[in-house]
Design a protein around this motif. Structure first.
Motif, PDB file in Angstrom:
ATOM      1  N   HIS A   2      91.756 -83.536  53.589  1.00 42.23           N
ATOM      2  CA  HIS A   2      90.875 -82.864  52.639  1.00 42.23           C
ATOM      3  C   HIS A   2      89.945 -81.881  53.337  1.00 42.23           C
ATOM      4  O   HIS A   2      89.820 -80.731  52.926  1.00 42.23           O
ATOM      5  CB  HIS A   2      90.067 -83.910  51.864  1.00 42.23           C
ATOM      6  N   VAL A  20      91.217 -77.565  52.834  1.00 38.64           N
ATOM      7  CA  VAL A  20      90.470 -76.800  51.834  1.00 38.64           C
ATOM      8  C   VAL A  20      89.539 -75.759  52.468  1.00 38.64           C
ATOM      9  O   VAL A  20      88.798 -75.087  51.752  1.00 38.64           O
ATOM     10  CB  VAL A  20      89.672 -77.718  50.875  1.00 38.64           C
ATOM     11  N   VAL A  63      94.375 -80.433  46.517  1.00 35.34           N
ATOM     12  CA  VAL A  63      93.932 -81.355  47.563  1.00 35.34           C
ATOM     13  C   VAL A  63      92.535 -81.894  47.261  1.00 35.34           C
ATOM     14  O   VAL A  63      92.159 -82.946  47.764  1.00 35.34           O
ATOM     15  CB  VAL A  63      94.013 -80.679  48.953  1.00 35.34           C
ATOM     16  N   GLY A  64      91.794 -81.231  46.431  1.00 38.62           N
ATOM     17  CA  GLY A  64      90.491 -81.752  46.020  1.00 38.62           C
ATOM     18  C   GLY A  64      90.587 -83.144  45.421  1.00 38.62           C
ATOM     19  O   GLY A  64      89.672 -83.958  45.550  1.00 38.62           O
ATOM     20  N   VAL A  89      92.324 -85.496  46.454  1.00 39.62           N
ATOM     21  CA  VAL A  89      92.469 -86.500  47.520  1.00 39.62           C
ATOM     22  C   VAL A  89      91.204 -87.363  47.610  1.00 39.62           C
ATOM     23  O   VAL A  89      91.278 -88.541  47.960  1.00 39.62           O
ATOM     24  CB  VAL A  89      92.797 -85.822  48.865  1.00 39.62           C
ATOM     25  N   MET A  90      90.055 -86.784  47.281  1.00 40.68           N
ATOM     26  CA  MET A  90      88.812 -87.562  47.331  1.00 40.68           C
ATOM     27  C   MET A  90      88.869 -88.768  46.402  1.00 40.68           C
ATOM     28  O   MET A  90      88.284 -89.814  46.712  1.00 40.68           O
ATOM     29  CB  MET A  90      87.607 -86.679  46.982  1.00 40.68           C
TER      30      MET A  90
END
Length: 167
Positions: A58, A62, A19-20, A22-23
């Motif tokens: 995000h 996380v 998911v990091g 996603v930035m």
């Protein structure tokens, strides 16, 4: 017990690392919107809603990964003066008084919040009216992941109290 710890740590590590990325999508959507707006005078109606939902995903999902790596905001003014065993005892007390009640409430109320959103097929207030029930489902999922990671953290803290060595 070690299998449970490795399983939860591995799950949250995989989620955090995945998911990091996603930035990157948030950045691409924002850049696309700015270019379309400034160069072509054609703003993208969905860009704001999409970037808000991606950032919510995000930011929330996380949280357990952040807990695993001890990256949440902490104040160590008094704690650093304590022995390793007493630091672990203070952390256990903090988890019992603050962390677990909060994440349990987040799970219960987040579940109800998401369920109402799914029942009404809730959409955003933006011009495009994107569905928001998907992103609201992330709230109880986040709470569940935090509870699991919190249990792992507590197990490690109890072991630290027992042995006097931080793990």
């Amino acid at each position: 017990m070690n299998h449970f710890l490795r399983l939860v740590d591995g799950l949250n590590t995989w989620i955090g690392r995945t998911v990091g990325w996603v930035m990157i999508f948030i950045m691409l959507v924002t850049v696309y919107d700015v270019v379309a707006r400034r160069l072509f005078n054609a703003p993208v109606l969905w860009a704001f809603d999409v970037s808000v939902q991606l950032f919510a995903l995000h930011f929330m999902i996380v949280a357990a990964y952040t807990l695993l790596h001890k990256e949440h905001v902490s104040i160590y003014i008094f704690k650093e003066r304590l022995s390793v065993r007493n630091q672990a005892l203070l952390d256990i007390l903090s988890f019992l008084i603050f962390f677990f009640p909060f994440v349990i409430a987040l799970l219960v109320y987040g579940w109800e919040f998401a369920a109402r959103s799914w029942a009404s097929r809730e959409t955003s207030w933006g011009a495009v009216a994107l569905p928001v029930y998907y992103i609201k489902t992330v709230i109880p999922v986040t709470a569940a992941l935090l509870i699991l990671q919190g249990i792992c953290t507590m197990i490690r803290l109890v072991d630290t109290v027992r042995t006097g060595e931080a793990k």
